[in-house]
Design an enzyme around this catalytic site. Structure first.
Site, PDB file in Angstrom:
ATOM      1  N   HIS A  50       0.844  -1.216   0.000  1.00 46.98           N
ATOM      2  CA  HIS A  50       0.000   0.000   0.000  1.00 46.98           C
ATOM      3  C   HIS A  50       0.861   1.242   0.000  1.00 46.98           C
ATOM      4  CE1 HIS A  50      -3.247   2.768   1.325  1.00 46.98           C
ATOM      5  NE2 HIS A  50      -4.034   1.864   0.783  1.00 46.98           N
ATOM      6  N   PHE A  51       1.345   1.711  -0.921  1.00 45.29           N
ATOM      7  CA  PHE A  51       1.527   1.247  -2.287  1.00 45.29           C
ATOM      8  C   PHE A  51       3.035   1.169  -2.505  1.00 45.29           C
ATOM      9  CE2 PHE A  51      -2.436   3.690  -2.173  1.00 45.29           C
ATOM     10  CZ  PHE A  51      -3.332   2.759  -2.661  1.00 45.29           C
TER      11      PHE A  51
END
Length: 142
Positions: A50-51
């Site tokens: 993420h991410f």
């Protein structure tokens, strides 16, 4: 200003790694409010997905950190020792600034209403004095 270290927080909250999202409690009054900190490290497991190219702490985890801050205020009351505070609801939640590795979350929750096992709190997470997340949270004591 009463402060709590990690061992004292663990004596109040049932959460443990990797889900305990508070590093310290900077001030609190049982049944009224709590102010806490979370140092966001690049080593947090959620950053793996993420991410990968633009690491952002998931908003739901910032809200969880706010809920844990409110739970310290609620569960530090002697009559709630050893109990668990569950989410009852989230209202008017706004995500304003992304939380990134290296940030220190400044978390606050002021309990605005309590009736029996139900509590409501106004919560805000800031980074460098700037609001990242703001919400009204409700809790149910189990």
């Amino acid at each position: 200003m009463p402060k709590l270290n990690i061992e004292e927080i663990e004596a109040i909250l049932p959460h443990r790694y990797p889900f305990l999202l508070l590093d310290s409690v900077e001030d609190y009054t049982p049944g009224e409010f709590a102010v806490a900190k979370k140092c966001v490290s690049a080593n947090e497991p959620f950053f793996q997905g993420h991410f990968p190219k633009f690491k952002v702490m998931p908003g739901v985890l910032v809200v969880e950190a706010l809920a844990q801050t409110g739970a310290v205020a609620l569960l530090s009351l002697p009559e709630h020792k050893g109990k668990i505070a569950l989410f009852g609801g989230i209202k008017n939640c706004k995500f304003k600034t992304p939380v990134r590795p290296g940030d220190t979350l400044e978390l606050s929750c002021r309990l605005t209403n309590r009736k029996g096992p139900i509590g409501i709190g106004e919560a805000e997470a800031k980074v460098n004095g700037k609001t990242a997340v703001k919400a009204e949270l409700s809790f149910a004591i189990m």
